[in-house]
Design an enzyme around this catalytic site. Structure first.
Site, PDB file in Angstrom:
ATOM      1  N   GLY A  45       0.770  -1.240   0.000  1.00  0.00           N
ATOM      2  CA  GLY A  45       0.000   0.000   0.000  1.00  0.00           C
ATOM      3  C   GLY A  45       0.799   1.288   0.000  1.00  0.00           C
ATOM      4  O   GLY A  45       0.360   2.295  -0.544  1.00  0.00           O
ATOM      5  N   GLU A  99       3.954   4.111   6.234  1.00  0.00           N
ATOM      6  CA  GLU A  99       2.746   3.294   6.097  1.00  0.00           C
ATOM      7  C   GLU A  99       1.711   3.995   5.222  1.00  0.00           C
ATOM      8  O   GLU A  99       1.665   5.229   5.176  1.00  0.00           O
ATOM      9  CB  GLU A  99       2.143   3.054   7.480  1.00  0.00           C
ATOM     10  CG  GLU A  99       2.450   1.691   8.079  1.00  0.00           C
ATOM     11  CD  GLU A  99       1.670   0.562   7.423  1.00  0.00           C
ATOM     12  OE1 GLU A  99       1.154   0.716   6.299  1.00  0.00           O
ATOM     13  OE2 GLU A  99       1.552  -0.495   8.060  1.00  0.00           O
ATOM     14  N   ASP A 100       0.863   3.224   4.565  1.00  0.00           N
ATOM     15  CA  ASP A 100      -0.239   3.818   3.816  1.00  0.00           C
ATOM     16  C   ASP A 100      -1.353   4.245   4.768  1.00  0.00           C
ATOM     17  O   ASP A 100      -1.888   5.331   4.666  1.00  0.00           O
ATOM     18  CB  ASP A 100      -0.785   2.847   2.752  1.00  0.00           C
ATOM     19  CG  ASP A 100      -1.154   1.473   3.315  1.00  0.00           C
ATOM     20  OD1 ASP A 100      -0.856   1.180   4.493  1.00  0.00           O
ATOM     21  OD2 ASP A 100      -1.741   0.676   2.560  1.00  0.00           O
ATOM     22  N   ASP A 103      -4.863   1.644  10.837  1.00  0.00           N
ATOM     23  CA  ASP A 103      -6.265   1.375  11.147  1.00  0.00           C
ATOM     24  C   ASP A 103      -6.349   0.891  12.601  1.00  0.00           C
ATOM     25  O   ASP A 103      -6.393   1.681  13.525  1.00  0.00           O
ATOM     26  CB  ASP A 103      -6.769   0.345  10.126  1.00  0.00           C
ATOM     27  CG  ASP A 103      -8.264   0.093  10.210  1.00  0.00           C
ATOM     28  OD1 ASP A 103      -8.991   0.981  10.673  1.00  0.00           O
ATOM     29  OD2 ASP A 103      -8.706  -0.991   9.797  1.00  0.00           O
ATOM     30  N   LYS A 131      -6.771   6.359  11.016  1.00  0.00           N
ATOM     31  CA  LYS A 131      -8.171   6.239  11.443  1.00  0.00           C
ATOM     32  C   LYS A 131      -8.206   6.105  12.962  1.00  0.00           C
ATOM     33  O   LYS A 131      -8.192   4.996  13.488  1.00  0.00           O
ATOM     34  CB  LYS A 131      -8.792   4.970  10.840  1.00  0.00           C
ATOM     35  CG  LYS A 131      -9.065   4.991   9.345  1.00  0.00           C
ATOM     36  CD  LYS A 131      -9.704   3.650   8.956  1.00  0.00           C
ATOM     37  CE  LYS A 131      -9.885   3.479   7.481  1.00  0.00           C
ATOM     38  NZ  LYS A 131     -10.267   2.096   7.128  1.00  0.00           N
ATOM     39  N   PHE A 152     -13.931   2.334   4.713  1.00  0.00           N
ATOM     40  CA  PHE A 152     -12.887   1.707   3.903  1.00  0.00           C
ATOM     41  C   PHE A 152     -12.467   2.645   2.770  1.00  0.00           C
ATOM     42  O   PHE A 152     -13.306   3.233   2.098  1.00  0.00           O
ATOM     43  CB  PHE A 152     -13.376   0.383   3.316  1.00  0.00           C
ATOM     44  CG  PHE A 152     -12.283  -0.400   2.668  1.00  0.00           C
ATOM     45  CD1 PHE A 152     -11.490  -1.262   3.413  1.00  0.00           C
ATOM     46  CD2 PHE A 152     -12.010  -0.236   1.314  1.00  0.00           C
ATOM     47  CE1 PHE A 152     -10.447  -1.959   2.812  1.00  0.00           C
ATOM     48  CE2 PHE A 152     -10.969  -0.938   0.710  1.00  0.00           C
ATOM     49  CZ  PHE A 152     -10.189  -1.796   1.458  1.00  0.00           C
ATOM     50  N   VAL A 153     -11.170   2.784   2.561  1.00  0.00           N
ATOM     51  CA  VAL A 153     -10.674   3.682   1.513  1.00  0.00           C
ATOM     52  C   VAL A 153      -9.778   2.963   0.503  1.00  0.00           C
ATOM     53  O   VAL A 153      -9.192   1.926   0.814  1.00  0.00           O
ATOM     54  CB  VAL A 153      -9.904   4.891   2.113  1.00  0.00           C
ATOM     55  CG1 VAL A 153     -10.828   5.835   2.850  1.00  0.00           C
ATOM     56  CG2 VAL A 153      -8.764   4.415   3.022  1.00  0.00           C
ATOM     57  N   ASP A 159      -5.665  -0.372  -1.945  1.00  0.00           N
ATOM     58  CA  ASP A 159      -6.484  -1.189  -2.844  1.00  0.00           C
ATOM     59  C   ASP A 159      -7.790  -1.659  -2.225  1.00  0.00           C
ATOM     60  O   ASP A 159      -7.937  -1.731  -1.011  1.00  0.00           O
ATOM     61  CB  ASP A 159      -5.693  -2.436  -3.247  1.00  0.00           C
ATOM     62  CG  ASP A 159      -5.603  -3.436  -2.103  1.00  0.00           C
ATOM     63  OD1 ASP A 159      -5.102  -3.057  -1.022  1.00  0.00           O
ATOM     64  OD2 ASP A 159      -6.054  -4.588  -2.265  1.00  0.00           O
ATOM     65  N   ARG A 165      -5.259   0.966  -6.834  1.00  0.00           N
ATOM     66  CA  ARG A 165      -3.966   1.514  -6.391  1.00  0.00           C
ATOM     67  C   ARG A 165      -3.445   2.617  -7.299  1.00  0.00           C
ATOM     68  O   ARG A 165      -2.706   3.499  -6.867  1.00  0.00           O
ATOM     69  CB  ARG A 165      -2.902   0.403  -6.327  1.00  0.00           C
ATOM     70  CG  ARG A 165      -3.186  -0.683  -5.293  1.00  0.00           C
ATOM     71  CD  ARG A 165      -1.913  -1.502  -5.072  1.00  0.00           C
ATOM     72  NE  ARG A 165      -2.146  -2.772  -4.418  1.00  0.00           N
ATOM     73  CZ  ARG A 165      -2.214  -2.952  -3.099  1.00  0.00           C
ATOM     74  NH1 ARG A 165      -2.086  -1.912  -2.298  1.00  0.00           N
ATOM     75  NH2 ARG A 165      -2.423  -4.144  -2.593  1.00  0.00           N
TER      76      ARG A 165
HETATM   77  P1  IMP Z   1      -4.100  -2.317  10.799  1.00  0.00           P
HETATM   78  O1  IMP Z   1      -3.117  -3.415  11.113  1.00  0.00           O
HETATM   79  O2  IMP Z   1      -5.500  -2.639  11.226  1.00  0.00           O
HETATM   80  O3  IMP Z   1      -3.652  -0.955  11.316  1.00  0.00           O
HETATM   81  O4  IMP Z   1      -4.244  -2.230   9.235  1.00  0.00           O
HETATM   82  C1  IMP Z   1      -3.233  -1.732   8.502  1.00  0.00           C
HETATM   83  C2  IMP Z   1      -3.182  -2.327   7.099  1.00  0.00           C
HETATM   84  O5  IMP Z   1      -4.436  -2.830   6.627  1.00  0.00           O
HETATM   85  C3  IMP Z   1      -2.802  -1.202   6.194  1.00  0.00           C
HETATM   86  O6  IMP Z   1      -1.416  -1.113   6.073  1.00  0.00           O
HETATM   87  C4  IMP Z   1      -3.531  -1.527   4.917  1.00  0.00           C
HETATM   88  O7  IMP Z   1      -2.688  -2.309   4.107  1.00  0.00           O
HETATM   89  C5  IMP Z   1      -4.751  -2.301   5.355  1.00  0.00           C
HETATM   90  N1  IMP Z   1      -5.927  -1.405   5.468  1.00  0.00           N
HETATM   91  C6  IMP Z   1      -6.529  -0.988   6.603  1.00  0.00           C
HETATM   92  N2  IMP Z   1      -7.574  -0.188   6.342  1.00  0.00           N
HETATM   93  C7  IMP Z   1      -7.641  -0.082   4.988  1.00  0.00           C
HETATM   94  C8  IMP Z   1      -8.520   0.630   4.085  1.00  0.00           C
HETATM   95  O8  IMP Z   1      -9.462   1.351   4.463  1.00  0.00           O
HETATM   96  N3  IMP Z   1      -8.242   0.481   2.765  1.00  0.00           N
HETATM   97  C9  IMP Z   1      -7.227  -0.282   2.288  1.00  0.00           C
HETATM   98  N4  IMP Z   1      -6.386  -0.946   3.092  1.00  0.00           N
HETATM   99  C10 IMP Z   1      -6.592  -0.861   4.430  1.00  0.00           C
HETATM  100 MG    MG Z   2      -0.038  -1.048   4.709  1.00  0.00          MG
END
Ligand code: IMP
Ligand code: MG
Length: 175
Positions: A45, A99-100, A103, A131, A152-153, A159, A165
């Site tokens: 991402g 990081e992208d 969450d 977020k 969700f984005v 993606d 992407r």
């Molecule tokens: P986390 O571990 O829950 O913080 O999620 C992080 C990873 O999940 C990110 O690096 C993304 O690759 C993916 N992700 C989380 N939310 C989204 C979203 O809204 N769109 C796309 N990818 C997401």
């Molecule tokens: Mg990521």
């Protein structure tokens, strides 16, 4: 439409460019006194964000990438993530994790924990999107280009089922 679902525009290209430029300026300033700087992009991402950001970093620095393989756990563990692609020696380095999106914060926790084990001198985290409402981690990202609501984005590196992407803007899923 992205991957067969309807999305609406959340952040346009101009705002992304401005935010990335601002972050690059800020980071370059904050990293002036650091000796051995390594940017570490989290694939897939963050590839566009990391490239656009790193292009504008004015201090001496290197860049590398890591990837997380995620799969469903068989028992109560839920989603398990494993880091792959650690070829870099991070010991004694000032690492900037790129990081992208942050969450729940689980991915970040894993990357940061792993960097501590590998004795990075310092770890800063920069994320394109944050977020806060779904965040359950211990430490928040040091830098975030945009703070967004829970939906969700996709777009600008992120993606939906592998699609979206290449879009220059960021979109949010219409439920
Ligand atoms: P986390 O571990 O829950 O913080 O999620 C992080 C990873 O999940 C990110 O690096 C993304 O690759 C993916 N992700 C989380 N939310 C989204 C979203 O809204 N769109 C796309 N990818 C997401
Ligand atoms: Mg990521």
């Amino acid at each position: 439409m992205i991957g067969g679902r309807r999305f609406s525009k959340l952040i346009d290209e101009v705002r992304i460019t401005e935010a990335v430029n601002g972050l690059a300026r800020q980071l370059s300033e904050d990293l002036t006194d650091e000796e051995d700087v390594l940017f570490l992009g989290v694939l897939n991402g963050a590839f566009l964000f990391a490239a656009d950001l790193f292009r504008q970093i004015t201090v001496s620095a290197r860049i590398s990438f890591v990837k997380l393989a995620s799969y469903e756990g068989t028992e109560s563990t839920g989603r398990v993530k494993e880091l792959i692609g650690w070829s870099e020696n991070v010991e004694g380095k000032s690492v900037v994790v790129v990081e992208d999106i942050v969450d729940s914060g689980r991915t970040l926790e894993m990357v940061v924990g792993s960097l501590a084990l590998r004795r990075a001198a310092s770890v800063k985290v920069v994320t394109l999107l944050f977020k806060p409402e779904s965040f359950r981690g211990m430490s928040r990202p040091d830098y975030a280009a945009f703070v967004i609501p829970p939906g969700f984005v996709a777009g600008y590196g992120l993606d939906y089922n592998g699609y979206g992407r290449n879009l220059p803007e960021i979109y949010t899923l219409i439920e």
